[in-house]
Design an enzyme around this catalytic site. Structure first.
Site, PDB file in Angstrom:
ATOM      1  N   ASN A   1       1.306   0.399   5.814  1.00 27.43           N
ATOM      2  CA  ASN A   1       1.847  -0.227   4.708  1.00 27.43           C
ATOM      3  C   ASN A   1       2.661  -1.354   5.177  1.00 27.43           C
ATOM      4  OD1 ASN A   1       3.003  -1.036   2.475  1.00 27.43           O
ATOM      5  ND2 ASN A   1       4.539   0.778   2.309  1.00 27.43           N
TER       6      ASN A   1
ATOM      7  N   CYS B   1       0.739  -1.133   0.047  1.00 31.02           N
ATOM      8  CA  CYS B   1      -0.018   0.093   0.142  1.00 31.02           C
ATOM      9  C   CYS B   1       0.701   1.340   0.115  1.00 31.02           C
ATOM     10  CB  CYS B   1      -0.772   0.155   1.285  1.00 31.02           C
ATOM     11  SG  CYS B   1      -1.868  -1.386   1.570  1.00 31.02           S
TER      12      CYS B   1
ATOM     13  N   GLY C   1      -1.423   1.186  -5.133  1.00 29.77           N
ATOM     14  CA  GLY C   1      -2.743   0.584  -4.562  1.00 29.77           C
ATOM     15  C   GLY C   1      -3.795   1.119  -5.270  1.00 29.77           C
TER      16      GLY C   1
END
Lengths: 474, 474, 474, 474
Positions: free
Chosen positions: A112, A12, A38
């Protein structure tokens, strides 16, 4: 190559800002520049000093937000997140940031990476009465923070971080300040920039260029940095260890205009291509790269090898989520989708095709076929990273070991299977020297686990592979 | 560079298929590969041999169509269109194809190009009682066909085409066959391919690769080709003239994987870059191109000049129609939108920046500024086409003459204004030799009017500049 | 009952305003109050004195318009339309108003009704070279206006109206004024109101209440009224005939809060119910009406008969276009959709069920079944209009004659088929006296053709039944 | 009157089914019939015996679900929820059902009502380390269940319910069965029905008619009923108390075709109207009711008083969330929105206007004005419930005490303020005898707190008024 072609799901992107009147807008543009990390969900939480406000949803950043929504998110601090995976609208619940409200104040988290001991922690928390609404590791961190119970939330965050293991670049927002933290191995990138009097944080530095900020420093492994109206407050919650940043950030995941630990990604990739040309030369007429992520390596290979670099493969730019896939019948008749080979460039030529990595091998096989159908006389596949033979537990979805073609087949078998005239990978040493991290330094290593199997952290017997978690599998 | 950055509006794309059970799907994929020729509207008309069915709308091909709609468009013949311009939803009425119903049969038309005598024809038709629902030239052609009144629709089409002047690549669908026609100067490209037993037509050959078809031949200037279950029937409705295909198709408009009159567009652009390096060399450290349309020329320049080619400029891939533009305040603080310069590549370097053309000069100025802000020591602008000093009346929107910076300012003034260290254009001869059309041949010229002012057709006093027409201006 | 339950398609609604700074907004609210006349499409054209601007689309008024669109439609004159029928998005082309542009000025038309000689006129116009993009009668009128060719558009409109036959309430907008016209039989309602200094026109007077206007007068049969900044200019384009307004407007089509020729629709319906109670009394415990259109008649029946009026049938308010229909299996298990019977009201009771009309009989059968399943001991069906035995050619879609159950079956057969204990219709005389039009007057008749077969106009052999036209049938 | 006109926010609706192959579809239709209880959000959780699957979203039931989504929710058990309040998309998080996952099984809850000790419980849970993602009481119940920690989830649910106080009709779904529970005072309705071999539960019995189920019994106060493949298992988690069901369910909240404790709601309302006519007669020409919820009472008043019942007020059916509100200027010019008075009915008449209740008085004032503008000679307001002078803490949002007009003004002041000729409320005794609950019985009372201030439960100093909670206020 781009993840979506490989069927890879990636990690992410995280972005934050503190001290800017347009915090939500700045975060919007920041997330936008991290969109490649993402495409499935996006969210922003802002603080107006009194309370937190949130908006998130499934889709691209510019599908989830519109001007009215951004304007409603007034405030001077914000964190945002772009998310990688999903199946179905109901997965909304896993969109980040997650926001938690309590009578003593609110808390939002964006994360993340992937924890390796989430399963064990979750079992323990459930045993103590915690309930989980999402399947994300982020909720585990939130529970740990809440249960730490220190009067100062910073102490609770530090306490929680001593319990989680794995990869995390974390942004936390409360009413009065923002915190960012990086795991003790520094597996994921996270940087701090300055935008006038405001501070910004981002998974990648490309976001700083987009929002007009200047790079200040990376967040170092094991640091918890608090950003408030006074500026940065740096603490270490874990003893310093050797940094083992993910090599794949350089190989294909980060944007070419980002710097990861002050090494430009495009330059690193170009060097990987040069290194590959030195290790695995071949006589050929043209060099071409699989767009978008292998372009830089192809330029490097061509430059080193003295073979012309050409656009032998073209990506169709307008393929979105709503693109209608051709039926099997149409595909057999030759209907292409996202990528096509340029006949005018490759016909009758000996082609070197550069790709950044091979996971299952299906994409490479398809591209070799495209080039052959467009008249290429020879196709020599050169991969600008070593064979991937081990799964990643830190957030890069390189599938389970059984599906990694290089873990079950020899190089020659793979070459035959994809129908190439030759196939070479970059060596692990070539990868390291190509990227050029000053790794003689104590704290400047890199994670090579997917190539070598040497994981920088413990991997617990119960460690969920992130892909399993997503599917809810066993 | 891409049109949307320049504020240019371009012409359209036309695709058709006859004799395939999945005609609507094939057309969908074909239009998709022509999406760069028009992002504002899309439409498909199919014939199921008994009647015509239509669907069209504003937006990208994959926004306008979904699987249910495509399935409802059952039939074995189809024509489709992607459209370039618009303002507002109500402009739906101008989306193509246009379909006309009558008690003796239906008729659908899709058209790429611009007529130069549309205003006069329209006045005459209105005088005779015709009414117009759209502002497109296509409706003029339809009226002319209807009024021709021959029992055979082919005769009516031929008759109508003798009255229109200008640029047109036209596809016409009736219940039982399809017709395609090209203007006598062949200003626009139009090709025929074969897909099994079916025939396909397309503005660009890249669509053939996408749908798995093989190139058969170009439609020649002045030809009307009927395609029915028997195959191709070729007629000439106008005496053969020297072909003057639009040079801009090579310079920036067509996709690099298309061939225009059997010359690959990427190869042509690379040659333009090489030619430019020969004509205007400069000492520098890196060569970079403005994505996407100037990449090929930049590769060519770098190869010829022996200077490394680098990704010095990155385009943000996810900027769609719904992207929220930064406010003036944020833009002044440095928030970028679609394009960013790669500091890690250009910092401290002497940069050659290749762009394909300059219209108003605003984009080039902005990019030079981006490169400077990212630390470029010198910026040398090299343009892979000659100065544009005359408007186009054939469908390429290069604005009215007053707005063409090269028509009012000297090269040095432009260079100063954009803040570059040097600026050079390609010469007209360089353009011709770079593209490499065999123009000694009678029928193989090219239109250079925007550079030279020598228009291949009459330009009537009343000729509408297409841009005016769109705005409904005088 | 409401059309959607019967599968009836009805005519349309027309609204216009001249001389109000918020013309588009006023029209939006006006169309909104006419929404019951057409739920499938909506459109508005405004004049800002220099040009016409249009927006239209498929769906309800508040789906087609948003505040930005309304604001963009700035101007002081406007006409709008709500449309009844359609299948599929591609039918957008038939949405009204239609707008036509020419070099001498623009023209927009909105039309409610159905022409009986459209086919013949269309053939003639096509013969003369006209082409048709829609299947609507409105385009025929536009062609006739254009071909009339008078210097004054009013003369052209008058000329055109002398050629069309059938039912039409027409609104025409040009840059400088608005025109409205009603067919010489006055089959459709059309009224004029005053809103401050502005004038409004509407198919129904309920719109005047909604926008705060006062009723001025009805448009009379054969009148063409021009509305400009000076006010109303009334002309007759046809000799006065006896008005034959559609009886169905009173029976079920108009809103109960509208007045049609100064007779309130609710009051008329209540009188129909009273008349029905006089003609067809029955011993019963409760009276209930099929919502929404039969409520007034049920109240009247109950009052006259001295039987309590109850809510024995409830309509589900939230059934929209996107409502998911139950599968056959679920329907057989008893899943209801739009209407349910109230067990607590009808169980063990003798119920009089009032419906306004019967077309195919399927809805009435279903409702009788609902009532029986909810425990009604007896169900007596009373219809507040006479049997419909003839098709309508003027815009009310009562299906073709074969499908009209009363044209093929006896009253007893129908009663048996629907499973009722008794069935009675209102007589034609009862209908006339119930509505109470002062029809001794020369010009105050009503169309009873669907009951009596006496059509007020010629019906040509080629007269399209409007429903056929929609389906494109022969 | 309908809540949306009053600005009232109401409670929610709960539906569930166990043992039906089409559980998600059945729940869709059930929720649809409960749509009047909440238009802001909807959700369904299904169990396929192995896991729970969820879909929910903001909007109406038929906006949130489509056929693909329903089909993806395969399973034989389901619970669903329609929700009443909200502001903004980000409130998605509060949509129900809530689903919680754990390593030992999942849990979903849907809840109608409002707890009075939620604040205290939440503080205690947070102190113990619980974190909250929503602001709903339902999450409090879930935490209590989780922390109960019994091996059998039923024991945990019972344990949790002993701790919460207030109003709740609760549905709980786990993989293998469904549970429903009602608070010990039975403040909210909840019924059980049978559909073939399957069981259904619903806030209102109207849903049983819609899905074809038969009423079995009400859930009694203090019961926890488990429904699994064996059938119903009834337990009491609390000693039986006198039932005090909310009177407002009869007055205006429930659908007229529902039975609440076996009393039909339409019939009850009609009786309230009759009672009102007895208590407060007036000489008048017509009786009219405010649609939709006051229609039944108006019919009753008219019948008892012998005055004709007429449709004097019409509601515009197509006003949805996207309806564009008229500007202040247009409103002053008389543009109406949702309701209009029927001039043809009320002009020159003495009108009795029946409304079901008055909260702030603004709506009643507006309606009196509408009637006057439409020409009513006299307007006599009759309210079919007593004055509301106390806030509700059980889920009916009747605003805080300060905003309740009857708590601060005398009846005459209110009458003057709304511009009526007379105003009367129903007496509390009239309300009770009108509804006709057999309240001599021990367990058959009703909550009259908003009229009398006698709350059936303790009200804690910290009891949140539900409206405050929604706004996040103090």
């Amino acid at each position: 190559m781009l993840p979506e072609i490989k069927g890879l799901n990636e990690e992410c992107g995280v972005f934050g800002v503190w001290g800017h009147v347009d915090a939500s807008h700045i975060t919007y543009y920041g997330l936008h520049s991290l969109q490649h990390r993402g495409q499935e969900g996006a969210g922003i939480v802002v603080s107006d000093r009194e309370k937190l406000k949130i908006h998130k949803g499934m889709g691209l950043v510019n599908e989830v937000f519109n001007p009215d929504i951004l304007d409603s998110l007034s405030g001077t601090g914000a964190i945002g997140h772009v998310r990688y995976t999903t199946a179905g609208n109901s997965d909304f619940i896993n969109c980040q940031p997650l926001q938690f409200n309590s009578q003593t104040g609110s808390l939002a988290l964006a994360h993340n990476g992937n924890l390796v001991n989430a399963t064990a922690l979750k079992r323990q928390l459930e045993h103590q009465g915690s309930i989980f609404q999402t399947t994300s590791d982020t909720e585990v961190i939130a529970h740990l923070i809440k249960r730490s119970g220190y009067p100062d939330i910073k102490d609770s965050v530090k306490n929680a971080l001593t319990m989680v293991k794995g990869a995390y670049a974390l942004a936390v927002l409360v009413e009065d300040f923002m915190m960012v933290a990086l795991d003790p191995n520094g597996l994921r990138p996270l940087s701090i920039g300055k935008l006038g009097d405001a501070y910004v944080v981002s998974s990648e530095t490309c976001a700083f260029d987009i929002v007009g900020a200047e790079f200040v420093r990376e967040v170092h492994p094991g640091e918890l940095i608090t950003i408030d109206d006074e500026g940065l407050h740096i603490e270490e919650f874990s003893p310093s260890t050797k940094r083992t940043i993910c090599s794949m950030e350089y190989v294909y995941f980060a944007r070419p205009d980002s710097n990861v630990e002050e090494i430009n990604v495009h330059a690193a990739r170009k060097n990987l291509g040069k290194q590959l040309a030195i290790e695995s030369p071949i006589e050929a007429d043209v060099v071409t790269g699989v767009p978008d992520s292998s372009i830089s390596a192809a330029i490097g290979y061509a430059e080193e090898a003295g073979i012309p670099y050409e656009l032998g493969l073209i990506k169709n730019r307008y393929v979105g989520r709503t693109f209608i896939q051709p039926s099997q019948a149409l595909r057999e008749q030759g209907v292409k989708m996202k990528l096509s080979a340029v006949r005018g460039v490759v016909e009758g030529k000996r082609v070197v095709m550069i790709d950044d990595s091979i996971v299952r091998g299906t994409t490479a096989r398809r591209i070799v076929k495209l080039l052959r159908e467009a008249g290429a006389k020879e196709v020599h596949v050169r991969i600008s990273s070593p064979p991937i033979i081990n799964p990643c537990y830190y957030g890069i979805d390189t599938s389970t070991k059984g599906e990694l073609i290089a873990s079950t087949k020899s190089q020659q078998e793979i070459c035959d299977e994809m129908g190439a005239d030759s196939l070479s990978y970059l060596s692990v040493n070539g990868l390291m020297s190509g990227i050029g991290r000053p790794d003689t330094m104590e704290n400047c290593g890199q994670c090579l686990a997917c190539f070598t199997g040497q994981y920088p952290t413990d991997i617990y017997p119960e460690t969920d592979h992130p892909y399993d978690k997503v599917l809810g599998g066993k």
